[in-house]
Motif scaffolding. Structure first.
Motif, short mmCIF file in Angstrom:
data_model
loop_
_atom_site.label_atom_id
_atom_site.label_comp_id
_atom_site.label_asym_id
_atom_site.label_seq_id
_atom_site.Cartn_x
_atom_site.Cartn_y
_atom_site.Cartn_z
N LEU A 147 0.81 -1.09 0.10
CA LEU A 147 -0.06 0.02 -0.01
C LEU A 147 0.80 1.12 -0.08
N HIS A 148 1.99 1.20 0.74
CA HIS A 148 2.98 2.42 0.62
C HIS A 148 3.51 2.49 -0.62
N LEU A 149 3.90 1.54 -1.49
CA LEU A 149 4.45 1.78 -2.75
C LEU A 149 3.27 2.36 -3.67
N LEU A 150 2.20 1.51 -3.47
CA LEU A 150 0.89 2.27 -4.32
C LEU A 150 0.74 3.57 -4.14
N GLU A 151 0.92 4.22 -2.76
CA GLU A 151 0.93 5.46 -2.65
C GLU A 151 1.99 6.32 -3.26
N VAL A 152 3.05 5.81 -3.47
CA VAL A 152 4.33 6.80 -3.83
C VAL A 152 4.56 6.71 -5.15
N HIS A 157 1.97 1.67 -11.37
CA HIS A 157 3.41 1.39 -11.36
C HIS A 157 4.09 0.41 -10.13
N VAL A 158 2.84 -0.39 -9.83
CA VAL A 158 3.38 -1.20 -8.78
C VAL A 158 2.69 -2.70 -9.26
N GLY A 159 3.39 -3.80 -8.67
CA GLY A 159 2.74 -5.16 -9.16
C GLY A 159 3.32 -5.94 -7.94
N ILE A 160 3.31 -7.40 -8.23
CA ILE A 160 3.68 -8.31 -7.21
C ILE A 160 4.61 -9.23 -7.66
N GLY A 161 5.67 -9.48 -6.87
CA GLY A 161 6.78 -10.41 -7.09
C GLY A 161 7.48 -11.06 -6.03
N ALA A 191 -6.47 -5.21 -11.55
CA ALA A 191 -6.15 -6.02 -12.73
C ALA A 191 -4.74 -5.37 -13.03
N ASN A 192 -4.39 -4.12 -12.88
CA ASN A 192 -3.16 -3.66 -13.33
C ASN A 192 -2.19 -4.03 -12.57
N ILE A 193 -2.39 -4.10 -11.11
CA ILE A 193 -1.34 -4.49 -10.21
C ILE A 193 -1.12 -5.98 -10.29
N TRP A 194 -2.00 -6.82 -10.62
CA TRP A 194 -1.74 -8.32 -10.80
C TRP A 194 -1.03 -8.58 -12.09
N SER A 195 -0.94 -7.64 -13.21
CA SER A 195 -0.47 -8.12 -14.59
C SER A 195 -0.38 -6.98 -15.49
N GLY A 196 -1.38 -5.90 -15.39
CA GLY A 196 -1.24 -4.79 -16.52
C GLY A 196 -0.03 -4.09 -16.44
#
Ligand SMILES: [Zn+2]
Length: 400
Positions: A330-335, A340-344, A380-385
């Motif tokens: 959530l912090h990265l999403l804020e900044v 510009h954020v996803g998950i690895g 959807a964008n966070i998961w792959s977009g």
């Protein structure tokens, strides 16, 4: 208090300990294209008799990704990493790394070739969407630690033709190409060879990955690369000051150039740890004894995990939980902003926190994102977009 009231009073506690995923969220999650940008599953594939088509239990063998659990957790696929442990920087060491890298690449290709109904190689964003629509798992190939290219950087072309689409130069230790985030500076960033490799990757349209690289490498790569770059498995230094995490200023710079940061679920990076030199010593000794994972028998692998568990129990470190993972996300999403954020999450490479222990549990993240106010398109964008966009941009700027 009657039983019903007691239950109601307990409910928030239960929900906190174990995020309840609503049926609507689960349906949404299963509908979305869900990709992870850093899967260390090729390491698990070295275990004799381990079958990716079968369901395994994380608590029993430590593995976190297989086909049944991918289906259960709605994970459509991701980047399978050709990871090479950094060895001695000698001619012999480089030759070993080169062979090791090609063996790992072959193992990934074997998963696809042996299971064509379940897995397919993706080279582009469109491939990923098509493969997932066919109900198969998406296999992108990435490299973590480019030491296999040290002896001959032109080998990057071979990897590219075999499907490599993302490249991280360095791991825990410095190498011939770049300084690591977790070692003392040697090159003050990229080495001349590393700079050459960045340009080669740009020309081929291979996405450049700064996870594990030092801040100086980040700065130089961002300036040098003609395409946006990615941090394929890194968290927030503002939330926890670990050198493997990115600070807010760099996260903003990454986003401003169109890049993405993919949050990691590696506990040691997410929360402050008390230094335990004895634990490090025991782990290093264990690592040295079992360093060639590919050559271990099933009994030896069992021993390895048992001894690892014993060390973990003797020198117990606190383990991050889903709340902390979400704090980073959530912090990265804020900044950086939600584009510009996803998950690895570093699955099979040390990732996983209490409440998010293997890929079967991924829907809890979607639930938490919705609860935090992110809408369906953003999720959807966070998961792959976002990941696919940055790959597409790197490819659009290729100069074959
Ligand atoms: Zn890593």
């Amino acid at each position: 208090m009657n039983k019903r009231l007691l239950l109601l009073a307990l409910l928030p506690l239960l929900a906190n300990a174990d995020t309840v995923v609503s049926p609507a969220t689960l349906a949404l999650h299963q509908r979305l294209l869900v990709l992870d940008s850093h899967l260390d599953t090729p390491l698990t594939l070295t275990r004799p008799g381990w079958n990716i088509l079968e369901r395994h239990d994380y608590r029993q063998d430590g593995s976190q990704v297989d086909l049944p659990r991918m289906r259960e957790g709605g994970l459509d696929g991701g980047f399978f990493a050709v990871y090479t442990p950094q060895g001695p920087r000698t001619e012999e060491g480089r030759a070993y790394a080169s062979a090791y890298g090609l063996a790992t690449l072959t193992r990934i290709r074997d998963v696809i070739d042996r299971n064509p109904d379940s897995f397919a190689l993706a080279l582009t964003a469109d491939d990923a969407r098509r493969i997932a629509a066919e109900g198969k798992r998406v296999v992108f190939i990435s490299m973590e630690n480019a030491d296999p290219l040290s002896s001959d950087p032109a080998l990057l072309n071979t990897y590219y033709r075999q499907g490599l689409r993302m490249l991280g130069l360095v791991h825990f230790m410095n190498n011939d190409l770049a300084d690591s985030a977790t070692a003392l500076p040697e090159w003050k960033g990229l080495s001349p060879k590393g700079r050459d490799l960045v340009q080669r990757a740009n020309r081929l349209g291979i996405l450049l990955d700064v996870s594990h690289a030092s801040d100086a490498v980040f700065d130089q790569m961002l300036a040098l690369s003609s395409a946006p770059i990615i941090a394929s498995h890194s968290s927030s230094r503002a939330v926890n000051p670990h050198p493997r995490n990115l600070d807010d200023a760099r996260v903003r710079q990454l986003a401003a150039k169109g890049g993405v940061i993919q949050v990691n679920a590696y506990s040691d990076y997410l929360i402050p740890l008390t230094p335990k030199p004895e634990r490090n010593k025991a782990m290093a000794a264990l690592g040295a004894r079992f360093h060639n994972l590919a050559a271990l028998s099933p009994e030896q692998i069992k021993d390895l995990y048992q001894e690892r568990d014993t060390i973990n129990q003797r020198f117990a470190q606190p383990k991050a939980d889903l709340d902390v993972f979400m704090q980073h996300l959530l912090h990265l999403l804020e900044v950086a902003g939600p584009d510009h954020v996803g998950i690895g999450a570093d699955w099979d490479g040390g990732g996983g926190v209490s409440g998010l222990e293997d890929v079967s549990q991924l829907p809890v993240v979607t639930q938490r994102l919705l609860d935090a106010g992110y809408n369906e398109q953003q999720v959807a964008n966070i998961w792959s977009g976002n990941l696919l966009r940055v790959l597409q941009e790197a490819q659009a700027r290729a100069q074959p």
